[in-house]
Design a protein around this motif. Structure first.
Motif, PDB file in Angstrom:
ATOM      1  N   GLY A   9      42.986  41.294  20.910  1.00  0.00           N
ATOM      2  CA  GLY A   9      44.404  41.008  20.921  1.00  0.00           C
ATOM      3  C   GLY A   9      45.267  42.245  21.071  1.00  0.00           C
ATOM      4  N   THR A  10      46.297  42.136  21.900  1.00  0.00           N
ATOM      5  CA  THR A  10      47.305  43.181  22.044  1.00  0.00           C
ATOM      6  C   THR A  10      48.479  42.605  22.828  1.00  0.00           C
ATOM      7  OG1 THR A  10      47.834  45.372  22.946  1.00  0.00           O
ATOM      8  CG2 THR A  10      46.212  44.078  24.148  1.00  0.00           C
ATOM      9  N   SER A  11      49.679  43.098  22.557  1.00  0.00           N
ATOM     10  CA  SER A  11      50.856  42.705  23.333  1.00  0.00           C
ATOM     11  C   SER A  11      51.263  43.801  24.308  1.00  0.00           C
ATOM     12  CB  SER A  11      52.032  42.405  22.391  1.00  0.00           C
ATOM     13  OG  SER A  11      52.364  43.563  21.635  1.00  0.00           O
TER      14      SER A  11
ATOM     15  N   LEU B   3      49.056  39.114  21.865  1.00  0.00           N
ATOM     16  CA  LEU B   3      49.141  39.073  20.402  1.00  0.00           C
ATOM     17  C   LEU B   3      50.484  39.626  19.969  1.00  0.00           C
ATOM     18  CD1 LEU B   3      47.736  38.615  17.655  1.00  0.00           C
ATOM     19  CD2 LEU B   3      46.831  40.943  17.841  1.00  0.00           C
ATOM     20  N   ARG B   4      51.293  38.794  19.323  1.00  0.00           N
ATOM     21  CA  ARG B   4      52.589  39.191  18.783  1.00  0.00           C
ATOM     22  C   ARG B   4      52.574  38.989  17.273  1.00  0.00           C
ATOM     23  NH1 ARG B   4      57.247  38.476  21.591  1.00  0.00           N
ATOM     24  NH2 ARG B   4      58.104  39.539  19.783  1.00  0.00           N
TER      25      ARG B   4
ATOM     26  N   THR C  60      50.217  40.017  10.228  1.00  0.00           N
ATOM     27  CA  THR C  60      49.881  38.782  10.933  1.00  0.00           C
ATOM     28  C   THR C  60      48.798  39.023  11.969  1.00  0.00           C
ATOM     29  OG1 THR C  60      52.095  37.868  10.618  1.00  0.00           O
ATOM     30  CG2 THR C  60      50.790  36.968  12.420  1.00  0.00           C
ATOM     31  N   ARG C  61      48.902  40.128  12.687  1.00  0.00           N
ATOM     32  CA  ARG C  61      47.906  40.432  13.717  1.00  0.00           C
ATOM     33  C   ARG C  61      46.535  40.701  13.093  1.00  0.00           C
ATOM     34  NH1 ARG C  61      50.938  44.956  17.080  1.00  0.00           N
ATOM     35  NH2 ARG C  61      52.403  44.944  15.350  1.00  0.00           N
TER      36      ARG C  61
ATOM     37  N   ARG D  59      44.914  37.397  12.002  1.00  0.00           N
ATOM     38  CA  ARG D  59      44.328  36.596  13.084  1.00  0.00           C
ATOM     39  C   ARG D  59      42.912  37.069  13.411  1.00  0.00           C
ATOM     40  NH1 ARG D  59      47.955  35.448  18.198  1.00  0.00           N
ATOM     41  NH2 ARG D  59      46.007  34.335  18.676  1.00  0.00           N
TER      42      ARG D  59
ATOM     43  N   ALA E 226      41.475  43.443  17.495  1.00  0.00           N
ATOM     44  CA  ALA E 226      42.832  43.740  17.949  1.00  0.00           C
ATOM     45  C   ALA E 226      43.003  45.250  17.961  1.00  0.00           C
ATOM     46  CB  ALA E 226      43.882  43.093  17.042  1.00  0.00           C
TER      47      ALA E 226
ATOM     48  N   LEU F  11      45.809  48.204  17.355  1.00  0.00           N
ATOM     49  CA  LEU F  11      47.113  48.500  16.755  1.00  0.00           C
ATOM     50  C   LEU F  11      47.219  50.006  16.566  1.00  0.00           C
ATOM     51  CD1 LEU F  11      45.774  45.811  15.079  1.00  0.00           C
ATOM     52  CD2 LEU F  11      48.137  45.721  14.312  1.00  0.00           C
TER      53      LEU F  11
END
Length: 299
Positions: free
Chosen positions: A124-126, A146-147, A152-153, A156, A165, A167
């Protein structure tokens, strides 16, 4: 007692970052008191769309700047990587706080490193930059939008909705989540976003008294490094979510800037070196090289 109102987003991470700035201001300016003014931004209101679909630069910063300009606050605090490179009229950058770790981190369900993730794993990544570098490092992985807040991230991933994910290390640590980091990603594999890990503190142009107080918490080395990185981004004419990375390292009077633009057909990273008093020019030079398709080191 002088009261300074500090505008910030309302997420737990943003509040923690504003608290860091508040503590530094109080320590550097005896006689100052601070209070927090929470501002909701476009990026906070709309979380069911990708960042690039919101159709506006500064989706996490503009509303905070407006609060400053409308005299609802005296100081605005931003994650520097979210701040557009085009200055907001009426605002000035008064301080860049001492930068935290600028690197990216992998948070995985089973503690796996990037090379250990199974083929087809959902990451996940935005970020367009992170998505491009995932594909460059492991073309067999699936990058998934991913938002949401840092917490929250991470949740998930731990709930199994995602295998991993990516970050920012700084955000995870400031949110008290350093224990969930599976791997800190080497910048040679994952270049961070320009100014990642740094906090920007803005004031209004018409308040030199507040500017003087805020300037006391400015960290010269962090300002120099981020100015080179952001000049590169501005030279590309790219927004904060551009598929581009940059990392500057300052050593004495010298600066080394590593940059990359991760579009289809891009040729990898460029490394430039120069004097710290030429940091901004170095960033623009890096952008020229990348846009021209340069592929050799420059110094």
């Amino acid at each position: 007692m002088v009261l300074l109102r500090i505008a910030t987003r309302g997420s737990p991470l943003a509040r923690a970052q504003a608290a860091l700035v508040a503590d530094a201001l109080v320590l550097a300016n005896p006689g100052i008191a601070v209070e927090t003014v929470v501002v909701e931004t476009l990026g906070d209101r709309v979380q069911d769309l990708p960042i690039e679909d919101l159709g506006d630069r500064g989706v996490f910063t503009r509303s905070v700047q407006v609060a400053l300009l409308e005299d609802r606050a005296d100081v605005a605090v931003h994650s520097f990587k979210d701040l557009p490179t085009e200055p907001m009229r009426g605002c000035q950058l008064a301080a860049v706080m001492c930068r935290a770790d600028p690197r990216d981190a992998l948070v995985s369900k089973d503690g796996c490193r990037l090379t250990q993730l199974q083929k087809g794993a959902r990451v996940g990544t935005s970020s367009a930059r992170r998505t491009a570098q995932i594909r460059r490092a492991r073309c067999d992985l699936s990058a998934v939008g991913l938002r949401g807040s840092v917490g929250t991230r991470v949740q998930r991933v731990h709930e199994g909705d995602l295998d991993a994910a990516i970050l920012a290390v700084a955000g995870l640590k400031r949110a008290g989540l350093s224990s969930v980091i599976s791997e800190v990603l080497d910048p040679e594999v994952f270049l961070p976003a320009p100014a990642q890990g740094a906090l920007a503190v803005e004031v209004r142009d018409d308040r030199p008294d507040i500017a003087r107080a805020v300037t006391r918490i400015d960290h010269a080395e962090s300002r120099i490094a981020t100015s080179a990185e952001r000049a590169f981004l501005r030279g590309l004419r790219g927004g904060c979510n551009a598929a581009a990375g940059a990392l500057a390292v300052v050593s004495g009077d010298h600066i080394t800037l590593t940059v990359g633009k991760f579009d289809e057909g891009s040729l990898g990273a460029e490394v430039l070196k120069g004097h710290t008093n030429e940091a901004v020019a170095l960033g623009y030079r890096a952008a020229e090289l990348v846009l021209a398709g340069g592929s050799v080191q420059a110094s």
